[in-house]
Design an enzyme around this catalytic site. Structure first.
Site, mmCIF file in Angstrom:
data_model
loop_
_atom_site.group_PDB
_atom_site.id
_atom_site.type_symbol
_atom_site.label_atom_id
_atom_site.label_comp_id
_atom_site.label_asym_id
_atom_site.label_seq_id
_atom_site.Cartn_x
_atom_site.Cartn_y
_atom_site.Cartn_z
ATOM 1 N N TYR A 157 0.859 -1.195 0.000
ATOM 2 C CA TYR A 157 0.000 0.000 0.000
ATOM 3 C C TYR A 157 0.898 1.249 0.000
ATOM 4 O O TYR A 157 0.698 2.169 -0.800
ATOM 5 C CB TYR A 157 -0.952 0.013 1.204
ATOM 6 N N PRO A 187 -3.394 12.796 2.969
ATOM 7 C CA PRO A 187 -3.940 12.726 4.324
ATOM 8 C C PRO A 187 -3.366 11.558 5.130
ATOM 9 O O PRO A 187 -2.985 10.529 4.567
ATOM 10 C CB PRO A 187 -5.453 12.482 4.094
ATOM 11 N N GLY A 188 -3.383 11.732 6.457
ATOM 12 C CA GLY A 188 -3.154 10.601 7.370
ATOM 13 C C GLY A 188 -4.482 9.873 7.527
ATOM 14 O O GLY A 188 -5.309 9.865 6.609
HETATM 15 P P1 NDP Z 1 -13.427 4.338 0.695
HETATM 16 O O1 NDP Z 1 -13.270 2.852 0.715
HETATM 17 O O2 NDP Z 1 -14.514 4.935 1.518
HETATM 18 O O3 NDP Z 1 -13.578 4.843 -0.804
HETATM 19 C C1 NDP Z 1 -12.875 4.271 -1.870
HETATM 20 C C2 NDP Z 1 -13.571 4.633 -3.166
HETATM 21 O O4 NDP Z 1 -12.797 4.096 -4.249
HETATM 22 C C3 NDP Z 1 -14.965 4.039 -3.266
HETATM 23 O O5 NDP Z 1 -15.838 4.981 -3.823
HETATM 24 C C4 NDP Z 1 -14.787 2.858 -4.213
HETATM 25 O O6 NDP Z 1 -15.968 2.695 -5.002
HETATM 26 C C5 NDP Z 1 -13.638 3.363 -5.110
HETATM 27 N N1 NDP Z 1 -12.906 2.265 -5.721
HETATM 28 C C6 NDP Z 1 -12.123 1.338 -5.112
HETATM 29 N N2 NDP Z 1 -11.659 0.457 -6.018
HETATM 30 C C7 NDP Z 1 -12.144 0.849 -7.219
HETATM 31 C C8 NDP Z 1 -12.035 0.350 -8.547
HETATM 32 N N3 NDP Z 1 -11.301 -0.735 -8.820
HETATM 33 N N4 NDP Z 1 -12.666 0.998 -9.543
HETATM 34 C C9 NDP Z 1 -13.416 2.091 -9.290
HETATM 35 N N5 NDP Z 1 -13.567 2.624 -8.068
HETATM 36 C C10 NDP Z 1 -12.939 1.999 -7.043
HETATM 37 O O7 NDP Z 1 -12.012 4.902 1.156
HETATM 38 P P2 NDP Z 1 -11.426 6.389 1.193
HETATM 39 O O8 NDP Z 1 -12.440 7.406 0.922
HETATM 40 O O9 NDP Z 1 -10.658 6.492 2.455
HETATM 41 O O10 NDP Z 1 -10.360 6.286 0.015
HETATM 42 C C11 NDP Z 1 -10.247 7.229 -1.033
HETATM 43 C C12 NDP Z 1 -8.791 7.457 -1.337
HETATM 44 O O11 NDP Z 1 -8.173 8.079 -0.223
HETATM 45 C C13 NDP Z 1 -7.980 6.195 -1.621
HETATM 46 O O12 NDP Z 1 -7.111 6.457 -2.711
HETATM 47 C C14 NDP Z 1 -7.173 5.991 -0.339
HETATM 48 O O13 NDP Z 1 -5.984 5.305 -0.571
HETATM 49 C C15 NDP Z 1 -6.949 7.436 0.055
HETATM 50 N N6 NDP Z 1 -6.611 7.678 1.448
HETATM 51 C C16 NDP Z 1 -7.439 7.237 2.461
HETATM 52 C C17 NDP Z 1 -7.113 7.511 3.781
HETATM 53 C C18 NDP Z 1 -7.937 6.990 4.926
HETATM 54 O O14 NDP Z 1 -7.414 6.890 6.049
HETATM 55 N N7 NDP Z 1 -9.218 6.697 4.751
HETATM 56 C C19 NDP Z 1 -5.926 8.305 4.121
HETATM 57 C C20 NDP Z 1 -5.125 8.713 2.983
HETATM 58 C C21 NDP Z 1 -5.484 8.422 1.701
HETATM 59 P P3 NDP Z 1 -16.652 1.324 -5.417
HETATM 60 O O15 NDP Z 1 -16.400 0.349 -4.305
HETATM 61 O O16 NDP Z 1 -18.095 1.676 -5.619
HETATM 62 O O17 NDP Z 1 -15.963 0.957 -6.688
HETATM 63 C C1 8X3 Z 2 -4.371 5.794 4.437
HETATM 64 C C2 8X3 Z 2 -3.740 6.210 5.711
HETATM 65 O O1 8X3 Z 2 -2.227 5.459 7.607
HETATM 66 O O2 8X3 Z 2 -3.722 3.792 6.692
HETATM 67 O O3 8X3 Z 2 -3.586 6.138 3.345
HETATM 68 O O4 8X3 Z 2 -1.804 4.509 5.444
HETATM 69 S S1 8X3 Z 2 -2.843 4.924 6.387
#
Ligand code: NDP
Ligand code: 8X3
Length: 259
Positions: A157, A187-188
């Site tokens: 990841y 973001p964290g």
């Molecule tokens: P969620 O799981 O709530 O959202 C993820 C989104 O990505 C969903 O809408 C999902 O939609 C979509 N998705 C995942 N795989 C696919 C795919 N193969 N094709 C199309 N859409 C896809 O998590 P977050 O909101 O937290 O994540 C959003 C982003 O933020 C990610 O890139 C994550 O790595 C990043 N992030 C998250 C953090 C956290 O702590 N939550 C911190 C830092 C970064 P669906 O399932 O309908 O396809």
């Molecule tokens: C998502 C935040 O700390 O799980 O990118 O890597 S962490």
């Protein structure tokens, strides 16, 4: 200088978490938006809610960002004003598993690389092509603190988010002189998302990782994405790294209880 707002925003992964919160912020501010994800019913509901509440237009596209041909055909089939995407938010992404390197699943690794890296590349390639023709556009990649530091059991990841960090820089140096801005937000830990549930493969007990500290919320991140996008055209924000106040870096948390 007058702030120039983009008109059409495409947000990948808008069915939950940060993507959904971002769609709401842009809708609230009068943008027409394209929302994508794999869950058709959710997309339908979000489109309905945003159009009713904010009197804007929403186009929902259901496809998997890992599917190169689906990405291409969905983007090639855009009609009228929807063709001209002014802002692409590359948000779709996930973590799978929390495992030592030698024990982790190859399939999890492939899914993370295919989604977080290759999916972002497919989207950016086709959208940036059209942006270059119009000498206008902005791409915001959702990176992570995991794109700046690695942590135990975060192996692939973290590597996928380091790739996002490199691609943000690579895209910027190839696109800046063509009128395209490239930014990222890092973001964290963020709650109000399905991130942890997805990472722990539906195990709700293991997914409870936010109980003893205040992480960021999806709205906090959405507001920062909006801030980056609403800068005047002569300003490019390269990256904003943000964490909850009880998180100091990728590994250091104050877990003494929510403040
Ligand atoms: P969620 O799981 O709530 O959202 C993820 C989104 O990505 C969903 O809408 C999902 O939609 C979509 N998705 C995942 N795989 C696919 C795919 N193969 N094709 C199309 N859409 C896809 O998590 P977050 O909101 O937290 O994540 C959003 C982003 O933020 C990610 O890139 C994550 O790595 C990043 N992030 C998250 C953090 C956290 O702590 N939550 C911190 C830092 C970064 P669906 O399932 O309908 O396809
Ligand atoms: C998502 C935040 O700390 O799980 O990118 O890597 S962490």
């Amino acid at each position: 200088m007058k702030v120039q707002l983009q008109k059409i925003v495409l947000i990948t992964g808008a069915t939950s978490g940060i993507g959904k919160a971002t769609a709401k912020v842009f809708a609230k501010n009068g943008y027409d938006i394209i929302i994508t994800g794999r869950r058709k019913e959710r997309l339908k509901q979000i489109k309905l809610r945003l159009e009713q509440k904010y009197a804007i237009k929403v186009l929902s596209l259901c496809f998997d960002v890992r599917d190169k041909l689906a990405v291409k055909s969905n983007l090639n089939n855009l009609k009228g004003k929807w063709k001209n995407i002014d802002l692409l938010v590359n948000n779709a992404g996930l973590a799978l598993g929390v495992d030592d390197f030698h024990e982790a699943s190859l399939e999890d690794w492939e899914t993370m690389i295919d989604t977080n890296v290759k999916g972002l590349l497919y989207m950016s390639k086709w959208v940036s092509n059209n942006m270059v023709k119009r000498s206008n556009g902005h791409i915001i990649n959702i990176c992570s603190t995991a794109g700046h530091e690695v942590y135990p059991k975060g192996n692939v990841y973290c590597a996928s988010k380091h790739a996002v960090e490199a691609l943000t820089k690579a895209m910027r140096i190839d696109l800046f002189d063509k009128g395209i801005r490239v930014s990222q937000v890092s973001p964290g830990a963020v709650e109000e998302t399905e991130f942890s549930l997805v990472r722990y493969k539906g195990d709700a007990e293991k997914a409870k990782i936010y109980e003893d500290y205040n992480p960021l919320t999806s709205k906090d991140v959405a507001k920062v994405i909006y801030f980056i996008a609403s800068q005047p055209k002569h300003v490019t924000i390269h990256d904003i790294i943000l964490t909850g106040t009880q998180q100091a870096n990728a590994t250091l948390f104050d877990k003494s209880g929510r403040t």
